[in-house]
Design a protein around this motif. Structure first.
Motif, PDB file in Angstrom:
ATOM      1  N   ASP A   1      73.977 158.460  10.705  1.00 32.44           N
ATOM      2  CA  ASP A   1      75.514 157.960  10.377  1.00 32.44           C
ATOM      3  C   ASP A   1      75.344 156.629  10.096  1.00 32.44           C
ATOM      4  O   ASP A   1      76.420 155.919   9.970  1.00 32.44           O
ATOM      5  N   GLU A   2      74.237 155.850  10.224  1.00 31.97           N
ATOM      6  CA  GLU A   2      74.026 154.486   9.922  1.00 31.97           C
ATOM      7  C   GLU A   2      74.058 154.231   8.615  1.00 31.97           C
ATOM      8  O   GLU A   2      73.130 154.992   7.991  1.00 31.97           O
ATOM      9  N   TYR A   3      74.433 153.091   8.003  1.00 25.89           N
ATOM     10  CA  TYR A   3      74.033 152.842   6.663  1.00 25.89           C
ATOM     11  C   TYR A   3      73.114 151.552   6.270  1.00 25.89           C
ATOM     12  O   TYR A   3      72.883 150.821   7.274  1.00 25.89           O
ATOM     13  N   VAL A   4      73.007 151.451   4.998  1.00 22.83           N
ATOM     14  CA  VAL A   4      72.132 149.974   4.498  1.00 22.83           C
ATOM     15  C   VAL A   4      72.947 149.030   4.488  1.00 22.83           C
ATOM     16  O   VAL A   4      72.668 147.954   4.944  1.00 22.83           O
ATOM     17  N   LEU A   5      73.995 149.328   3.682  1.00 26.17           N
ATOM     18  CA  LEU A   5      74.928 148.132   3.301  1.00 26.17           C
ATOM     19  C   LEU A   5      76.447 148.806   3.119  1.00 26.17           C
ATOM     20  O   LEU A   5      76.519 150.061   2.441  1.00 26.17           O
ATOM     21  N   PHE A   6      77.430 148.279   3.575  1.00 29.57           N
ATOM     22  CA  PHE A   6      78.773 148.733   3.350  1.00 29.57           C
ATOM     23  C   PHE A   6      79.744 147.526   3.119  1.00 29.57           C
ATOM     24  O   PHE A   6      79.888 146.636   3.942  1.00 29.57           O
ATOM     25  N   TYR A   7      80.276 147.653   1.745  1.00 30.33           N
ATOM     26  CA  TYR A   7      81.070 146.343   1.348  1.00 30.33           C
ATOM     27  C   TYR A   7      82.491 146.967   0.951  1.00 30.33           C
ATOM     28  O   TYR A   7      82.687 147.816   0.188  1.00 30.33           O
ATOM     29  N   ARG A   8      83.501 146.137   1.524  1.00 31.71           N
ATOM     30  CA  ARG A   8      84.883 146.352   1.179  1.00 31.71           C
ATOM     31  C   ARG A   8      85.656 145.253   1.325  1.00 31.71           C
ATOM     32  O   ARG A   8      85.338 144.281   2.140  1.00 31.71           O
ATOM     33  N   ASP A   9      86.780 145.256   0.773  1.00 37.55           N
ATOM     34  CA  ASP A   9      87.794 144.048   0.998  1.00 37.55           C
ATOM     35  C   ASP A   9      87.015 142.868   0.652  1.00 37.55           C
ATOM     36  O   ASP A   9      87.347 141.818   1.496  1.00 37.55           O
ATOM     37  N   GLU A  10      86.405 142.512  -0.309  1.00 37.10           N
ATOM     38  CA  GLU A  10      85.314 141.450  -0.720  1.00 37.10           C
ATOM     39  C   GLU A  10      84.478 141.087   0.710  1.00 37.10           C
ATOM     40  O   GLU A  10      84.509 139.688   0.902  1.00 37.10           O
ATOM     41  N   GLN A  11      84.039 141.781   1.700  1.00 30.46           N
ATOM     42  CA  GLN A  11      83.393 141.311   2.692  1.00 30.46           C
ATOM     43  C   GLN A  11      82.573 142.392   3.210  1.00 30.46           C
ATOM     44  O   GLN A  11      82.839 143.632   2.801  1.00 30.46           O
ATOM     45  N   PHE A  12      81.322 142.150   3.911  1.00 31.64           N
ATOM     46  CA  PHE A  12      80.634 143.283   4.316  1.00 31.64           C
ATOM     47  C   PHE A  12      81.269 143.448   5.799  1.00 31.64           C
ATOM     48  O   PHE A  12      81.524 142.788   6.433  1.00 31.64           O
ATOM     49  N   ASP A  13      80.690 144.965   5.792  1.00 36.09           N
ATOM     50  CA  ASP A  13      81.345 145.335   7.274  1.00 36.09           C
ATOM     51  C   ASP A  13      79.972 145.691   8.146  1.00 36.09           C
ATOM     52  O   ASP A  13      79.216 146.761   7.801  1.00 36.09           O
ATOM     53  N   PRO A  14      79.915 145.152   9.126  1.00 39.18           N
ATOM     54  CA  PRO A  14      78.458 145.381   9.789  1.00 39.18           C
ATOM     55  C   PRO A  14      78.428 146.499  10.937  1.00 39.18           C
ATOM     56  O   PRO A  14      77.492 146.839  11.348  1.00 39.18           O
ATOM     57  N   VAL A  15      79.745 147.144  11.038  1.00 40.29           N
ATOM     58  CA  VAL A  15      79.928 148.279  11.970  1.00 40.29           C
ATOM     59  C   VAL A  15      78.906 149.462  11.201  1.00 40.29           C
ATOM     60  O   VAL A  15      79.146 149.677  10.177  1.00 40.29           O
ATOM     61  N   ASN A  16      78.239 149.861  12.064  1.00 37.71           N
ATOM     62  CA  ASN A  16      77.494 151.114  11.792  1.00 37.71           C
ATOM     63  C   ASN A  16      76.356 150.904  10.867  1.00 37.71           C
ATOM     64  O   ASN A  16      75.813 151.673  10.293  1.00 37.71           O
ATOM     65  N   GLN A  17      76.065 149.747  10.843  1.00 40.41           N
ATOM     66  CA  GLN A  17      74.897 149.053   9.849  1.00 40.41           C
ATOM     67  C   GLN A  17      73.619 149.235  10.603  1.00 40.41           C
ATOM     68  O   GLN A  17      73.811 148.955  11.900  1.00 40.41           O
ATOM     69  N   HIS A  18      72.515 150.005  10.176  1.00 41.29           N
ATOM     70  CA  HIS A  18      71.267 150.353  10.891  1.00 41.29           C
ATOM     71  C   HIS A  18      70.965 148.781  10.991  1.00 41.29           C
ATOM     72  O   HIS A  18      70.747 147.723  10.094  1.00 41.29           O
ATOM     73  N   PRO A  19      70.344 148.451  12.414  1.00 42.44           N
ATOM     74  CA  PRO A  19      69.852 147.012  12.727  1.00 42.44           C
ATOM     75  C   PRO A  19      68.954 146.503  11.882  1.00 42.44           C
ATOM     76  O   PRO A  19      68.711 145.274  11.658  1.00 42.44           O
ATOM     77  N   PHE A  20      67.898 147.297  11.470  1.00 46.56           N
ATOM     78  CA  PHE A  20      66.781 147.042  10.635  1.00 46.56           C
ATOM     79  C   PHE A  20      67.136 146.191   9.186  1.00 46.56           C
ATOM     80  O   PHE A  20      66.312 145.581   8.684  1.00 46.56           O
ATOM     81  N   PHE A  21      68.408 146.771   8.728  1.00 41.86           N
ATOM     82  CA  PHE A  21      68.759 146.017   7.362  1.00 41.86           C
ATOM     83  C   PHE A  21      69.916 144.819   7.777  1.00 41.86           C
ATOM     84  O   PHE A  21      70.301 144.216   6.608  1.00 41.86           O
ATOM     85  N   LYS A  22      70.071 144.539   8.715  1.00 41.49           N
ATOM     86  CA  LYS A  22      71.273 143.381   8.902  1.00 41.49           C
ATOM     87  C   LYS A  22      70.361 142.095   8.554  1.00 41.49           C
ATOM     88  O   LYS A  22      69.149 141.681   9.027  1.00 41.49           O
ATOM     89  N   ASN A  23      71.193 141.176   7.820  1.00 37.33           N
ATOM     90  CA  ASN A  23      70.569 140.105   7.314  1.00 37.33           C
ATOM     91  C   ASN A  23      69.436 140.232   6.185  1.00 37.33           C
ATOM     92  O   ASN A  23      68.923 139.317   5.937  1.00 37.33           O
TER      93      ASN A  23
END
Length: 301
Positions: free
Chosen positions: A162-184
């Motif tokens: 259920d975790e994703y690599v990247l989720f982008y909407r409304d011209e901004q990144f959504d960090p909710v449910n992003q896998h910690p390994f891919f943050k930043n």
């Protein structure tokens, strides 16, 4: 009224825009145009009458996703444009028209048999393979149809659940449910997503980044949820393989691997030096042995 039915088979990749051709005789006036699919029941793919669409008679899965190639229907062109197809769009489509002969003034019209029958088959996009060296920044390509407005994009990897690599909407990144390994560590190649470019930049890759990545987009008229969307078909599938530095290799003119040739030369040099060293040690040892035996002989006398 009966016309010769034109039947075609069309194959398209998931995420593409597809045109289903249909042409009516241009000697008559088209009153109503119907595009239908047998498995939809009484709902239409598209119903066009009096120069306007009737969305209340349309199946929900096709709303905001279909259009006519020419709304003026010049020369009888009533071809259908089906946008951003998915595997659920696979099926047999029929094109019918209601026509009135030009010299008749009455509103009565004639219904035709299908003038076009099209078997559409939608397949997943072809998987691309990318190899990168550990420590590099890698771009995973993905391009959506540029004639639609992209509201969001999602990159995921099958093993992340259920975790994703990247989720982008409304011209901004959504960090909710992003896998910690891919943050930043991830970014879009173009946040404006011009020409449908939603390619992913993955920074400082390691062997942990090995895996199959999928790209999905949300167009205007679709539901952009707050979390990852695993239901829609991917428009790009990429297998990323990360190897240690110096192992990507390259083809040489003689058909061999350039790095492989260097490696073979290095091994040959090492073996040659090792043999020379062994011979040198043996020669020195033999010289010392003879000197020692000569000294023992002199002592005995």
């Amino acid at each position: 009224m009966r016309f010769d039915t034109n039947q075609k088979i069309i194959t398209a990749e998931s995420g593409q825009d597809v045109t289903l051709p249909c042409r009516a005789p241009n000697s008559n006036i088209i009153i109503v145009l119907e595009w239908s699919r047998a498995d939809l029941g009484e709902k239409y793919v598209l119903l066009f009458q009096d120069e306007r669409f009737y969305p209340d008679q349309q199946h929900p899965s096709f709303r905001n996703r279909v259009d006519l190639q020419d709304r003026q229907m010049k020369d009888g062109d009533v071809s259908l444009i089906l946008k951003k197809v998915t595997i659920n769009d696979t099926g047999t489509y029929e094109c019918r028209v209601f026509m009135r002969e030009r010299h008749h003034r009455k509103r009565g019209h004639l219904k035709t048999d299908p003038i076009s029958i099209i078997d559409l088959s939608v397949v997943p996009p072809e998987q691309k393979n990318i190899t990168a060296e550990s420590g590099q920044d890698v771009t995973l390509p993905c391009r959506a149809p540029s004639n639609n407005i992209i509201l969001g994009v999602e990159w995921n990897r099958a093993d992340l659940e259920d975790e994703y690599v990247l989720f982008y909407r409304d011209e901004q990144f959504d960090p909710v449910n992003q896998h910690p390994f891919f943050k930043n560590r991830v970014d879009l190649q173009d946040k404006q997503m011009k020409d449908g470019d939603v390619s992913l930049i993955l920074k400082n890759v390691t062997i942990i980044d090995n895996g199959t990545y999928q790209c999905r987009v949300f167009m205007r008229g679709t539901n952009v949820r707050k979390r990852a969307n695993q239901d829609g078909d991917p428009i790009s599938i990429i297998y990323l393989s990360v190897v240690p530095p110096g192992h990507t290799g390259g083809d040489t003119e003689d058909g061999g691997k350039e790095d492989g040739g260097k490696e073979a030369g290095s091994v040959g040099l090492i073996i040659g030096l090792s043999v020379s060293a062994v011979l040198l040690v043996a020669a020195v040892s033999l010289l010392i042995y003879r000197k020692h035996k000569q000294q023992q002989t002199q002592d005995s006398y």
